[in-house]
Write an enzyme that holds these catalytic residues in place. Structure first.
Site, short mmCIF file in Angstrom:
data_model
loop_
_atom_site.label_atom_id
_atom_site.label_comp_id
_atom_site.label_asym_id
_atom_site.label_seq_id
_atom_site.Cartn_x
_atom_site.Cartn_y
_atom_site.Cartn_z
N CYS A 184 0.82 -1.21 0.00
CA CYS A 184 0.00 0.00 0.00
C CYS A 184 0.85 1.26 0.00
O CYS A 184 2.04 1.22 0.31
CB CYS A 184 -0.89 0.05 1.25
SG CYS A 184 -1.98 -1.36 1.47
N CYS A 230 -3.01 4.95 2.51
CA CYS A 230 -4.09 3.99 2.26
C CYS A 230 -5.20 4.13 3.30
O CYS A 230 -4.94 4.16 4.50
CB CYS A 230 -3.55 2.57 2.27
SG CYS A 230 -4.81 1.35 1.82
N CYS A 256 -2.64 -3.07 -3.45
CA CYS A 256 -3.91 -2.91 -2.73
C CYS A 256 -4.97 -2.39 -3.70
O CYS A 256 -4.69 -1.54 -4.53
CB CYS A 256 -3.69 -1.92 -1.58
SG CYS A 256 -5.20 -1.39 -0.75
N CYS A 266 -6.01 1.68 -2.35
CA CYS A 266 -5.15 2.85 -2.60
C CYS A 266 -4.43 2.78 -3.94
O CYS A 266 -3.83 3.76 -4.36
CB CYS A 266 -4.15 3.04 -1.46
SG CYS A 266 -2.89 1.74 -1.34
#
Length: 198
Positions: A47, A51, A78, A81
């Site tokens: 991330c 995030c 992810c 994000c």
């Protein structure tokens, strides 16, 4: 390739809670985006620091200098994000830069609704984002560039004041003279004379 489960802690790597980057993760600090990435062994994802997902357990976190480093360690991006894509701030800045280029070359200042539609935003949101990124409103930005164009045109000795006004993009001399004091701090004739007596 190493699996995410095998990368929970590398030899010599300090626990995440003792790393200064951990504070940025907990704060969801957008200013840290791009400076580093973090991965979570239990989910297998990596991330951005900003995030919006729930903060992971620090024992499962590992830091990476780049997104490629995180991918090479076996983590996937992810879905919230999207660390493998440009950040929201980068996308906004790109859109606003394109609008600025359009304002710099427009003969008439476009309506706010038209600029917002071009950026794919609502007028209110666009106005707020533009001012946050550039520091002034779209109207003020356009006015500043038109004033600069007038000054450049007035600096050309082979042009009359009227020609300079029209060549700078004004559709009438009257419209320019209404605001010339605000744009130049004096009349165009006084500006051309080097601001004598001003």
């Amino acid at each position: 390739m190493t699996s995410a489960a095998d990368t929970r802690r590398q030899p010599g790597q300090a626990p995440a809670e003792h790393d200064p980057r951990w504070a940025a993760v907990l704060a969801r600090d957008a200013d840290a985006d791009g400076a580093f990435y973090y991965s979570v062994a239990t989910t297998g994802v990596y991330c951005r620091p900003s995030c919006p997902s729930r903060p992971p357990n620090a024992r499962n976190v590992r830091f990476h200098r780049t997104a490629a480093d995180a991918r090479d360690a076996g983590f996937r991006p992810c879905r919230r994000c999207r660390p493998d894509q440009p950040s929201l701030e980068q996308l906004r800045a790109t859109k606003i830069a394109a609008i600025c280029r359009a304002l710099e070359t427009a003969d008439e200042t476009p309506r706010l609704a038209d600029l917002a539609a071009r950026a794919g935003m609502s007028p209110y949101y666009f106005h707020r984002v533009f001012k946050a990124v550039i520091g002034v409103t779209p109207r003020a930005y356009a006015a500043g560039h038109r004033a600069a164009r007038v000054r450049r045109e007035l600096d050309k000795p082979d042009k009359t004041v009227t020609e300079a006004i029209y060549d700078a993009g004004f559709s009438s001399g009257g419209r320019f003279y209404e605001t010339s004091h605000a744009r130049l701090g004096m009349t165009p004739t006084e500006y051309r004379a080097g601001g004598a007596d001003q």
